[in-house]
Write a protein that holds these residues in place. Sequence first.
Motif, PDB file in Angstrom:
ATOM      1  N   LEU A 162       8.881   9.983  11.214  1.00 16.19           N
ATOM      2  CA  LEU A 162       9.183  10.249  12.621  1.00 16.19           C
ATOM      3  C   LEU A 162       8.183   9.611  13.582  1.00 16.19           C
ATOM      4  CD1 LEU A 162      10.313  14.001  12.478  1.00 16.19           C
ATOM      5  CD2 LEU A 162      11.743  11.935  12.571  1.00 16.19           C
ATOM      6  N   THR A 163       6.977   9.332  13.101  1.00 17.85           N
ATOM      7  CA  THR A 163       5.964   8.763  13.993  1.00 17.85           C
ATOM      8  C   THR A 163       5.655   7.307  13.696  1.00 17.85           C
ATOM      9  OG1 THR A 163       4.141   9.380  12.538  1.00 17.85           O
ATOM     10  CG2 THR A 163       4.816  11.022  14.176  1.00 17.85           C
ATOM     11  N   GLY A 164       5.938   6.875  12.472  1.00 20.88           N
ATOM     12  CA  GLY A 164       5.549   5.518  12.087  1.00 20.88           C
ATOM     13  C   GLY A 164       4.089   5.429  11.668  1.00 20.88           C
ATOM     14  N   TYR A 165       3.448   6.577  11.548  1.00 25.60           N
ATOM     15  CA  TYR A 165       2.065   6.653  11.071  1.00 25.60           C
ATOM     16  C   TYR A 165       1.985   7.778  10.039  1.00 25.60           C
ATOM     17  CZ  TYR A 165       0.768   3.754  15.062  1.00 25.60           C
ATOM     18  OH  TYR A 165       0.664   2.722  15.949  1.00 25.60           O
ATOM     19  N   VAL A 166       0.973   7.733   9.171  1.00 27.80           N
ATOM     20  CA  VAL A 166       0.770   8.863   8.259  1.00 27.80           C
ATOM     21  C   VAL A 166       0.539  10.108   9.123  1.00 27.80           C
ATOM     22  CG1 VAL A 166      -0.708   9.874   6.483  1.00 27.80           C
ATOM     23  CG2 VAL A 166      -0.192   7.405   6.436  1.00 27.80           C
ATOM     24  N   THR A 167       1.341  11.140   8.884  1.00 30.98           N
ATOM     25  CA  THR A 167       1.337  12.262   9.822  1.00 30.98           C
ATOM     26  C   THR A 167       1.338  13.618   9.124  1.00 30.98           C
ATOM     27  OG1 THR A 167       2.493  10.925  11.448  1.00 30.98           O
ATOM     28  CG2 THR A 167       2.646  13.311  11.728  1.00 30.98           C
ATOM     29  N   ASP A 168       0.476  14.491   9.594  1.00 30.88           N
ATOM     30  CA  ASP A 168       0.430  15.872   9.114  1.00 30.88           C
ATOM     31  C   ASP A 168       1.713  16.572   9.570  1.00 30.88           C
ATOM     32  OD1 ASP A 168      -0.075  18.724   9.017  1.00 30.88           O
ATOM     33  OD2 ASP A 168      -2.204  18.248   8.812  1.00 30.88           O
ATOM     34  N   PRO A 169       2.455  17.202   8.650  1.00 31.04           N
ATOM     35  CA  PRO A 169       3.734  17.800   9.049  1.00 31.04           C
ATOM     36  C   PRO A 169       3.606  18.942  10.060  1.00 31.04           C
ATOM     37  CG  PRO A 169       3.173  18.419   6.796  1.00 31.04           C
ATOM     38  CD  PRO A 169       2.192  17.363   7.219  1.00 31.04           C
ATOM     39  N   ARG A 170       2.416  19.477  10.223  1.00 28.42           N
ATOM     40  CA  ARG A 170       2.255  20.568  11.190  1.00 28.42           C
ATOM     41  C   ARG A 170       2.592  20.109  12.609  1.00 28.42           C
ATOM     42  NH1 ARG A 170      -3.478  22.740   8.969  1.00 28.42           N
ATOM     43  NH2 ARG A 170      -3.634  20.518   8.495  1.00 28.42           N
ATOM     44  N   GLN A 210       0.835  -1.200   0.000  1.00 22.42           N
ATOM     45  CA  GLN A 210       0.000   0.000   0.000  1.00 22.42           C
ATOM     46  C   GLN A 210       0.868   1.246   0.000  1.00 22.42           C
ATOM     47  OE1 GLN A 210      -3.455   0.031   2.541  1.00 22.42           O
ATOM     48  NE2 GLN A 210      -3.049  -2.091   3.125  1.00 22.42           N
ATOM     49  N   ILE A 211       0.651   2.083  -1.005  1.00 24.21           N
ATOM     50  CA  ILE A 211       1.463   3.286  -1.155  1.00 24.21           C
ATOM     51  C   ILE A 211       0.608   4.523  -0.892  1.00 24.21           C
ATOM     52  CG2 ILE A 211       3.065   4.532  -2.668  1.00 24.21           C
ATOM     53  CD1 ILE A 211       3.748   1.522  -2.310  1.00 24.21           C
ATOM     54  N   TYR A 212       1.077   5.367   0.036  1.00 25.36           N
ATOM     55  CA  TYR A 212       0.465   6.678   0.275  1.00 25.36           C
ATOM     56  C   TYR A 212       1.375   7.728  -0.352  1.00 25.36           C
ATOM     57  CZ  TYR A 212      -2.841   4.626   3.567  1.00 25.36           C
ATOM     58  OH  TYR A 212      -3.845   3.879   4.133  1.00 25.36           O
ATOM     59  N   LEU A 213       0.876   8.435  -1.353  1.00 27.44           N
ATOM     60  CA  LEU A 213       1.682   9.499  -1.971  1.00 27.44           C
ATOM     61  C   LEU A 213       1.573  10.751  -1.108  1.00 27.44           C
ATOM     62  CD1 LEU A 213       0.540   9.112  -5.706  1.00 27.44           C
ATOM     63  CD2 LEU A 213       2.491   8.014  -4.542  1.00 27.44           C
ATOM     64  N   ALA A 214       2.699  11.435  -0.920  1.00 26.73           N
ATOM     65  CA  ALA A 214       2.690  12.597  -0.029  1.00 26.73           C
ATOM     66  C   ALA A 214       3.839  13.538  -0.357  1.00 26.73           C
ATOM     67  CB  ALA A 214       2.816  12.123   1.413  1.00 26.73           C
ATOM     68  N   SER A 215       3.775  14.727   0.191  1.00 20.44           N
ATOM     69  CA  SER A 215       4.853  15.706   0.031  1.00 20.44           C
ATOM     70  C   SER A 215       6.058  15.256   0.862  1.00 20.44           C
ATOM     71  CB  SER A 215       4.393  17.076   0.527  1.00 20.44           C
ATOM     72  OG  SER A 215       4.436  17.100   1.948  1.00 20.44           O
ATOM     73  N   PRO A 216       7.246  15.805   0.583  1.00 18.95           N
ATOM     74  CA  PRO A 216       8.409  15.493   1.421  1.00 18.95           C
ATOM     75  C   PRO A 216       8.197  15.863   2.893  1.00 18.95           C
ATOM     76  CG  PRO A 216       9.119  16.498  -0.628  1.00 18.95           C
ATOM     77  CD  PRO A 216       7.623  16.603  -0.600  1.00 18.95           C
ATOM     78  N   TYR A 217       7.443  16.922   3.161  1.00 19.57           N
ATOM     79  CA  TYR A 217       7.147  17.265   4.568  1.00 19.57           C
ATOM     80  C   TYR A 217       6.359  16.135   5.235  1.00 19.57           C
ATOM     81  CZ  TYR A 217       8.265  22.336   4.264  1.00 19.57           C
ATOM     82  OH  TYR A 217       8.879  23.546   4.139  1.00 19.57           O
ATOM     83  N   THR A 218       5.278  15.726   4.563  1.00 20.88           N
ATOM     84  CA  THR A 218       4.407  14.703   5.139  1.00 20.88           C
ATOM     85  C   THR A 218       5.134  13.367   5.239  1.00 20.88           C
ATOM     86  OG1 THR A 218       2.475  15.850   4.288  1.00 20.88           O
ATOM     87  CG2 THR A 218       2.174  13.523   4.846  1.00 20.88           C
ATOM     88  N   ALA A 219       5.941  13.049   4.217  1.00 18.11           N
ATOM     89  CA  ALA A 219       6.693  11.793   4.243  1.00 18.11           C
ATOM     90  C   ALA A 219       7.661  11.788   5.421  1.00 18.11           C
ATOM     91  CB  ALA A 219       7.442  11.596   2.923  1.00 18.11           C
ATOM     92  N   ALA A 220       8.371  12.905   5.611  1.00 18.59           N
ATOM     93  CA  ALA A 220       9.345  12.977   6.704  1.00 18.59           C
ATOM     94  C   ALA A 220       8.648  12.919   8.062  1.00 18.59           C
ATOM     95  CB  ALA A 220      10.177  14.252   6.578  1.00 18.59           C
ATOM     96  N   ALA A 221       7.530  13.628   8.191  1.00 23.62           N
ATOM     97  CA  ALA A 221       6.790  13.610   9.459  1.00 23.62           C
ATOM     98  C   ALA A 221       6.295  12.197   9.759  1.00 23.62           C
ATOM     99  CB  ALA A 221       5.612  14.595   9.401  1.00 23.62           C
TER     100      ALA A 221
END
Lengths: 440, 180
Positions: free
Chosen positions: A428-436, A414-425
Amino acid sequence: MGMTLTEKILAKASRRSVVQPGENIWVDVDVLMTHDVCGPGTIGVFKREFGADAKVWDSEKIVLIPDHYIFTADERANRNVDILRDFAKEQGIKYFYDISDRADFKANPDYKGVCHIALAQEGHTRPGEVLFGTDSHTCNAGAFGQFATGIGNTDAGFIMGTGKLLIKVPATMRFVLNGEMPDYLLAKDLILQIIGDISVAGATYRTMEFAGETIQNLTMEERMTLCNMAIEAGGKNGTIAADQTTFDYVQARTNKPFEAVYTDPDAQFYSDRAYDVSQLEPVVAQPHSPDNRALARECRDVKIDRVYIGSCTGGKTEDFIHAARILKGHNVKVPTYLVPATQKVYEDLFTQKYEGQTLSEIFLASGCIEPAAPSCAACLGGPKDTFGRMNTPEVCVSTTNRNFPGRMGEKTAQIYLASPYTAAASALTGYVTDPREFLS
Amino acid sequence: MSKVIRGVVFVVDDNIDTDQIIPAEYLTLVPSKPDEYEKLGSYAMVGLPDRYGKFIAAGEIKTSYPIIIAGENFGCGSSREHAPIALGACGVKVVVAQSYARIFFRNCAATGELYPWESIERLCEEFETGQEVSVDFDRNQIINHTLGKVYDLKPIGEVGPVIDAGGIFAYARQTGMISR
């Protein structure tokens, strides 16, 4: 009646004063790009149709870029690069970015990496011109105010012999983006937002023209991210009007003259959409389609197994700077793969600094896997030994451009496409994460 | 000359992309080489989710489904010409979809590998894999013999003669557009 940017380029390339959407026209080609996956087949068509001794129409207008399956033990993949090399030599192709020492890519000064970024970096993307490539993401170059689109081997073989192609003039869908870009948004969020609105077939046979003050304030790399994904909405091409940002980028890389053209005020659009980007939030495309949009924060309970930062749309220098901004001073919780698009981007990771540290230092300190050799790598799966390939049904947050079943290898991954901010965030959590969550 | 293609259908739904038609790991095969063309065909549709069942039986290199029925946006994704070629190489003659991705449609005509017909109705929800159908090129119709029903198709138009000829180069020679 006025014309759009795309119509003007195609009128000029077909030596007409006016063209209209729907017309079939012959255009003169400025650049033909092919790579190791489609080049050998294109060369095969060219030789079959024009003769074993035929010469290409212009040895300075064909750009050969090995980039897809380079760092693999797959014998056929290696042979395909050899076919490109033999052809380049036989035809005297001026722009061939060779790699012969696969063990150490740095020992190959000519090797670039991912074709769409290499084209831009080497000055082959120029306003007002016509570029065809045997790769669907050739639309990347529309960021430079040119007409650029992907074609198959047979059409590419035809161009190789004649320098021309018969195409249909696409109608233009305009997307006007205004408002100040929030600090937590990137171009990837904008294009995933748009694709989510119009669907993966929403721009089929059409041009996607991006305009507005938000676009004018984007860097060239961010403009490329936007145009790169026009194909994910089915678009024939994407365009952004050239401006001083474009001229500065292009003129630093080539002396070739070019002539920018612009959409007339009275041009006709197939559709016209407006966005206030200050109202948008970070988004992802959920499995298994680039239009399956959700807010990143709505996916906070999606546990992930890895993060992938790379490709033409997500492995440029700025993409890594963005990732570094989030990762600095934190530790990743899942394996995080970094694949610079080109050798130049790779070098940038070791020279460009963010708050006093090089990007590479930031990544290694945060526990990312060491940056890989530049290539398309796992963006499209590839041979089984490809770096970062999804070989098991895991969940990945990726800065790449496509997430249909099997795109990165295993078809149930399963692939979630995201921005580099969202991917990096998310790393850091091990979950899909809002970079805010990591931007103060 | 009347033309009818009859056979058993394989049914898929929307947005079947080129990675499902021919996964990227097989793109090392060069379609212009005859032995690799055959091999490419043997991997056609292998990227589809398992729920669709096997498109090519184990141990075979050709499909027993010469006709594919699909929903919207068939062939989206990459520009790889390997996609229509893999389908043609394994024995597919016709796809009947509600709509196509642009490059896939173009590559069908360029290579002459198969006929991309467009349906008016959403056949992928009416038809089931294994049913016997005929595509009637003169009447622009598809007949489902299992259901005993006839459906109109959109005319294939100028693409038809190009595929009849075997692709754009063959067509251009036949019609005198290019000499050699």
